[in-house]
Design an enzyme around this catalytic site. Sequence first.
Site, mmCIF file in Angstrom:
data_model
loop_
_atom_site.group_PDB
_atom_site.id
_atom_site.type_symbol
_atom_site.label_atom_id
_atom_site.label_comp_id
_atom_site.label_asym_id
_atom_site.label_seq_id
_atom_site.Cartn_x
_atom_site.Cartn_y
_atom_site.Cartn_z
ATOM 1 N N HIS A 1 -5.109 -6.858 -9.268
ATOM 2 C CA HIS A 1 -4.198 -7.117 -8.163
ATOM 3 C C HIS A 1 -3.407 -8.408 -8.366
ATOM 4 O O HIS A 1 -2.216 -8.470 -8.080
ATOM 5 C CB HIS A 1 -5.018 -7.192 -6.875
ATOM 6 C CG HIS A 1 -4.200 -7.160 -5.636
ATOM 7 N ND1 HIS A 1 -3.601 -6.013 -5.172
ATOM 8 C CD2 HIS A 1 -3.883 -8.128 -4.750
ATOM 9 C CE1 HIS A 1 -2.949 -6.278 -4.064
ATOM 10 N NE2 HIS A 1 -3.106 -7.554 -3.784
ATOM 11 N N TYR B 1 -2.065 -8.461 -12.786
ATOM 12 C CA TYR B 1 -1.261 -7.377 -13.356
ATOM 13 C C TYR B 1 -1.669 -7.128 -14.804
ATOM 14 O O TYR B 1 -0.823 -6.927 -15.669
ATOM 15 C CB TYR B 1 0.236 -7.724 -13.282
ATOM 16 C CG TYR B 1 0.832 -7.536 -11.906
ATOM 17 C CD1 TYR B 1 0.205 -8.067 -10.786
ATOM 18 C CD2 TYR B 1 2.018 -6.841 -11.726
ATOM 19 C CE1 TYR B 1 0.749 -7.898 -9.525
ATOM 20 C CE2 TYR B 1 2.569 -6.671 -10.459
ATOM 21 C CZ TYR B 1 1.928 -7.198 -9.376
ATOM 22 O OH TYR B 1 2.466 -7.027 -8.128
ATOM 23 N N GLU C 1 5.918 -4.498 -1.060
ATOM 24 C CA GLU C 1 4.520 -4.667 -1.434
ATOM 25 C C GLU C 1 3.688 -3.530 -0.842
ATOM 26 O O GLU C 1 3.988 -3.034 0.234
ATOM 27 C CB GLU C 1 4.001 -6.007 -0.912
ATOM 28 C CG GLU C 1 2.921 -6.579 -1.790
ATOM 29 C CD GLU C 1 2.787 -8.082 -1.562
ATOM 30 O OE1 GLU C 1 3.122 -8.843 -2.486
ATOM 31 O OE2 GLU C 1 2.358 -8.483 -0.474
ATOM 32 N N HIS D 1 0.258 -1.899 0.764
ATOM 33 C CA HIS D 1 -0.964 -2.211 1.499
ATOM 34 C C HIS D 1 -1.745 -0.919 1.678
ATOM 35 O O HIS D 1 -2.192 -0.583 2.766
ATOM 36 C CB HIS D 1 -0.650 -2.888 2.839
ATOM 37 C CG HIS D 1 -1.409 -4.148 3.051
ATOM 38 N ND1 HIS D 1 -1.944 -4.529 4.253
ATOM 39 C CD2 HIS D 1 -1.754 -5.123 2.174
ATOM 40 C CE1 HIS D 1 -2.564 -5.689 4.117
ATOM 41 N NE2 HIS D 1 -2.465 -6.071 2.873
ATOM 42 N N HIS E 1 -4.705 0.347 0.233
ATOM 43 C CA HIS E 1 -6.152 0.409 0.441
ATOM 44 C C HIS E 1 -6.575 -0.151 1.797
ATOM 45 O O HIS E 1 -7.357 0.487 2.498
ATOM 46 C CB HIS E 1 -6.874 -0.264 -0.728
ATOM 47 C CG HIS E 1 -6.691 0.483 -2.016
ATOM 48 N ND1 HIS E 1 -6.827 -0.090 -3.254
ATOM 49 C CD2 HIS E 1 -6.346 1.767 -2.242
ATOM 50 C CE1 HIS E 1 -6.581 0.824 -4.181
ATOM 51 N NE2 HIS E 1 -6.284 1.955 -3.592
ATOM 52 N N ARG F 1 6.116 -12.739 5.208
ATOM 53 C CA ARG F 1 5.852 -14.119 4.764
ATOM 54 C C ARG F 1 6.472 -14.377 3.396
ATOM 55 O O ARG F 1 6.992 -15.456 3.133
ATOM 56 C CB ARG F 1 4.348 -14.398 4.733
ATOM 57 C CG ARG F 1 3.754 -14.657 6.107
ATOM 58 C CD ARG F 1 2.359 -15.279 6.026
ATOM 59 N NE ARG F 1 1.393 -14.433 5.347
ATOM 60 C CZ ARG F 1 0.797 -13.365 5.879
ATOM 61 N NH1 ARG F 1 1.061 -13.016 7.116
ATOM 62 N NH2 ARG F 1 -0.066 -12.657 5.185
ATOM 63 N N SER G 1 -7.568 -14.497 5.435
ATOM 64 C CA SER G 1 -7.107 -14.625 6.820
ATOM 65 C C SER G 1 -5.581 -14.685 6.813
ATOM 66 O O SER G 1 -4.983 -15.359 5.971
ATOM 67 C CB SER G 1 -7.672 -15.881 7.468
ATOM 68 O OG SER G 1 -9.044 -15.704 7.719
ATOM 69 N N GLN G 2 -4.979 -14.001 7.753
ATOM 70 C CA GLN G 2 -3.530 -13.835 7.759
ATOM 71 C C GLN G 2 -2.822 -15.013 8.419
ATOM 72 O O GLN G 2 -3.449 -15.875 9.018
ATOM 73 C CB GLN G 2 -3.180 -12.549 8.506
ATOM 74 C CG GLN G 2 -3.820 -11.316 7.920
ATOM 75 C CD GLN G 2 -3.155 -10.910 6.617
ATOM 76 O OE1 GLN G 2 -1.991 -10.554 6.595
ATOM 77 N NE2 GLN G 2 -3.893 -10.991 5.521
ATOM 78 N N ASP H 1 10.735 -2.656 -6.442
ATOM 79 C CA ASP H 1 9.988 -1.414 -6.604
ATOM 80 C C ASP H 1 8.507 -1.590 -6.332
ATOM 81 O O ASP H 1 7.942 -2.643 -6.556
ATOM 82 C CB ASP H 1 10.201 -0.813 -7.999
ATOM 83 C CG ASP H 1 9.784 -1.771 -9.096
ATOM 84 O OD1 ASP H 1 9.313 -2.884 -8.778
ATOM 85 O OD2 ASP H 1 9.936 -1.424 -10.273
ATOM 86 N N SER I 1 0.630 -1.180 -7.699
ATOM 87 C CA SER I 1 -0.619 -0.820 -7.043
ATOM 88 C C SER I 1 -1.302 0.276 -7.852
ATOM 89 O O SER I 1 -0.838 1.412 -7.884
ATOM 90 C CB SER I 1 -0.337 -0.331 -5.618
ATOM 91 O OG SER I 1 -1.520 0.168 -5.036
#
Lengths: 244, 83, 773
Positions: free
Chosen positions: C51, C54, C95, C97, C99, C118, C316-317, C500, C540
């Site tokens: 992740h 790469y 991006e 998300h 999973h 962000r 944590s976001q 992409d 991904s």
Amino acid sequence: MSPAHRPVRFGVVVFPGSNCDTDAHHAIGTFPGAGAQFLWHKDTDLAGVDAVILPGGFSYGDYLRCGAIARFSPIMQAVRDFAADGGLVIGICNGFQTLVESGLLPGGLLRNMGLKFVCRYVNLRVENADTPFTSTCDEGDLLRIIVKHNEGNYAVDAETLARMNANGQIVLRYADASGALTDEANPNGAVENIAGICNDTFNVFGMMPHPENSVEAAMAGGADGRRIFQSMIDTVLQRAEVAS
Amino acid sequence: MNVRVHVTPKKGILDPQGATVERALPNLGFEGVSEVRIGKFIEFRLDPQGKTAEQAKAEVDEMCRKLLANPIIEDFTFAIDEG
Amino acid sequence: MSPQYVNRRADVDAAVKLGLTAEEYAHICEIQGGEPTYVELAIYSLMWSEHCSYKHSRPILGRFPTSGPRVLQGPGENAGVIDIGDGWAIAMKVESHNHPSAVEPFQGAATGVGGIVRDIFTMGARPIVSCDSLRFGELDEPRQRYLLDGVVGGIAHYGNCLGIPTVCGEIYFEPSYEGNCLVNAMAAGILRTDQIVRAKAAGVGNHVVLIGNKTGRDGIGGASVLASQEFDETLEEKRPSVQVGDPFTEKKLIEACLVLLHDHLVVSMQDLGAAGLTSSSSEMASKGMVGLDIHADRVPLREADMEPWEIMISESQERMLSIVEPGKLDAVREVCDRWDLDCTVIGEVTDSKMLRVWWHGEMVGDIPARRLADEAPVVRTPSVKPAYIADDPVAVGDADYPAAKDLGAALLELLAAPNIADKRWAWEQYDYIVQANTMQIPGGDAAVLRVKGTTRGIAFANDCNGRHCYLDPYRGAKAAVAEAARNLSCAGALPVAVTDCLNFGNPEKGEIYWQFEQAIEGIAEACEALDTPVVSGNVSFYNESFGNAIYPTPMVGMLGLYDDVSVHIDHGFKDEGDLVLLLGPDGAWLDGSEFQKARYGKVEGRVPDVDLEAERRLQAALRAAVGRRLLKSAHDCAEGGLAVALAECAIGSGVNGGARYADPEARAQGGAGRWRGTDVELPEALLAAPGQPLGAAGRPDLALFGEAPTRVVATCAPGDFEALEALLGDIPHRRVGVVTGETLRCTMKGNELISVTVRALRDAYESLPGRLA
């Protein structure tokens, strides 16, 4: 310079989480005779503006209840005083929710009947054209404006509703393209298709649809919302003329 | 039977609502508040249909796991009283 | 917790448990000069996970064209940046998300939006657009409806609260996504060209400041565990690490951070995404060629008993890391206070070039930042062409593919197919109008927005036909780029850049690696030919469940530009009497089409190859025609072929109520009863196109519903036809019919093939909500 010759000044209140504040500011900027300035929620005075806009968005994340925390902001005392003196206050969407939480407008706004956020064009039938917010309209006119909310299902007790109806406080209702008040035309299940209401002195107005996203014909939102702001501008100018 | 279910954000999971209310209360002069968690309260009647207390408990527990709470992010407790 | 635990040395077993190989562990020991501490190992395991590193894709991604005169920032930063003129620039990025969304759809999708937004404002750009590409299993599975409902709800919850319009996106349903849904979130923002901020630490002695939410155990192990392993029965156990999104805090962060960046109160900024503090701090140190000291004990916590390694990898976001000069710290605090945001000094910039982690005065991690970043392993799997790949198109015989007789019914069936049907149910949950820039709402070929204060505009489209990419990853990926560009060109916008999101299965398998290599080659060739460099993106891998990979899904998001946005057009028919044109070559394929899947239940054969030169010329002509206001509508011919494209143009004539059309009468009537149909006489040539084995079968159903790239349905006023023909020159085009009243009618050699009212078409097209109950 007499008050009638200066631009009508709108104050747009900014709460943390407001997100239509800049749209409201931009919308007012499209009127040659008007200007807008932001009012921070922690401020305690309205900087002498002629009219106040409580904008849409998610003040305090809409946490607990929409508008429940925003109503306690310091600026809201100034808004209450301004309204008590007859000043024009419009609450749009989250602003409407804040006005009902503050007790400046009757009733409450519940979760949409469909339990989902809804962003959609609606037709608004003008029920009372004799208010400072609809004076450029005729009764029965249809305004095509976008709603976007999760909690726009207007509810009020039967007694108050009867009084509001009798007084003409129901200003806008959701209608179909022919002007009929159908269930299909009602995006949120609001009682009697109510989309916008005034207080009993007709200087505080709340509506769920977003006229500030409907001020330019070239844009997706169209321009029907101009009539709401133009009505407010006309009212302020008339009052200034009477006063001078 | 009367069933009362409390659903709260799981321990350790962020509760943005609770955190925002916790920040707002001191602004209104209420001091000393901490660990605000905002959840849901659900009550309903359950016809026992001959079930034992244990069976009813197991059934409500399953309701909570399957629908009333989201076990990925929420905890729940419940109480059943005869009535 | 005992200090002994903090400083515990980690052996190879611990490394393997964290997903590292024995060789990688040996390499770590070599860099560290001995066994790493637990904190160090945790950091390596994340930074060297697929992740973050790469490791399987890096060498191949170099194939992409990434530069051009408009590219101000290519891949390698939080987002790519494109110069759009007049001193303005657009930052864009997509991006996945996937999973997290499969585990908890609402929060997974919500935090996906939060993360990509962000990335945009970290560059100094104000986010102005959000788009989402979603893939699920078939809708008759209750679990898939639950996922769809949760994902759409999560995107709405987060994006609406932020006040960022969600104006485009796509949703497809295929069995291959059943155990592994795809949630690809794209966002773009606007900034002045001189406002670009790069995530590079600098200035020895400067503070490292953490802004935003407190740190909890959210997503602990998320990056290495959630994103780098296939799903299996252990799904349940992985649940506790779900992050919960707080869009209210993110909204405050946007406002505060843009002030901090534009007023130059911070040196640089980086958001905390996958691997949290670990990746943000090591990337900032490595890019800035400096060291960072992080005092993990100073990080404000939501849960008191967290260990240093947990703090370093927590996801944590709504947290941002910034580098602040000591003299500006008070000003930074003042901005954060205004927005009720935590702001904490947690470390400082050093000249050590080491990432050092401290815990109550004791050093518990000491890693060379550059080597952590640069020496991440590279893995190349020998690729193997999968056995299922066909070399030839299917032979259409009446045994396997009996001809459809009632073509009107077949059209209605296709319009109601979930992959084609109107996704209004989803996008009406998104605020697509906030910020007052939207000129075309969802449901058309492209989202079109103005740039306030200029005559300029931007457009976005995203595309990927996973079925085509499965049948031929090279051709499918190429077609995805071509289609995104075509969608923009239909609206009149010049395609200029790509972001992409490359969704694939397990890259350790040769077949998957082959799909990946082929798709990259397809994207690269198309981007070169269409002059649309790849400026950002995301890979991904491991999108598999129980060993079954998803269709290879290289989602292409594309930015288009207008010098004068007032010329933009949409796909809806406008006025009776307008001429209907079919631009592009004759011939259509059954292979990989929606017709093949919906009617015959098959996905097989060989999909067509896009002729990039023909594509480029067709699109240039389209844009020129739109720019000269010669066209009144244009629509890409995609899933469902020519007949569905015509039907969508007819439905599009009234379905949006007309507020976005110039016609004031239609607006006043709310569009009701003002649909436009068409009368089309299909040329026989569509039945027998050269080089097209299907056409030879002489089947009108295939001419109507077969699919082919590089085709567009357009309309023009009769008076403009001559000028248009002159402009088109030798670009294949046919005048096939006229815009009429309220019926769609197709004939061939005078025989009526289809005659259906637009209202009936609309009812079929809007039937999706009925399937979701």
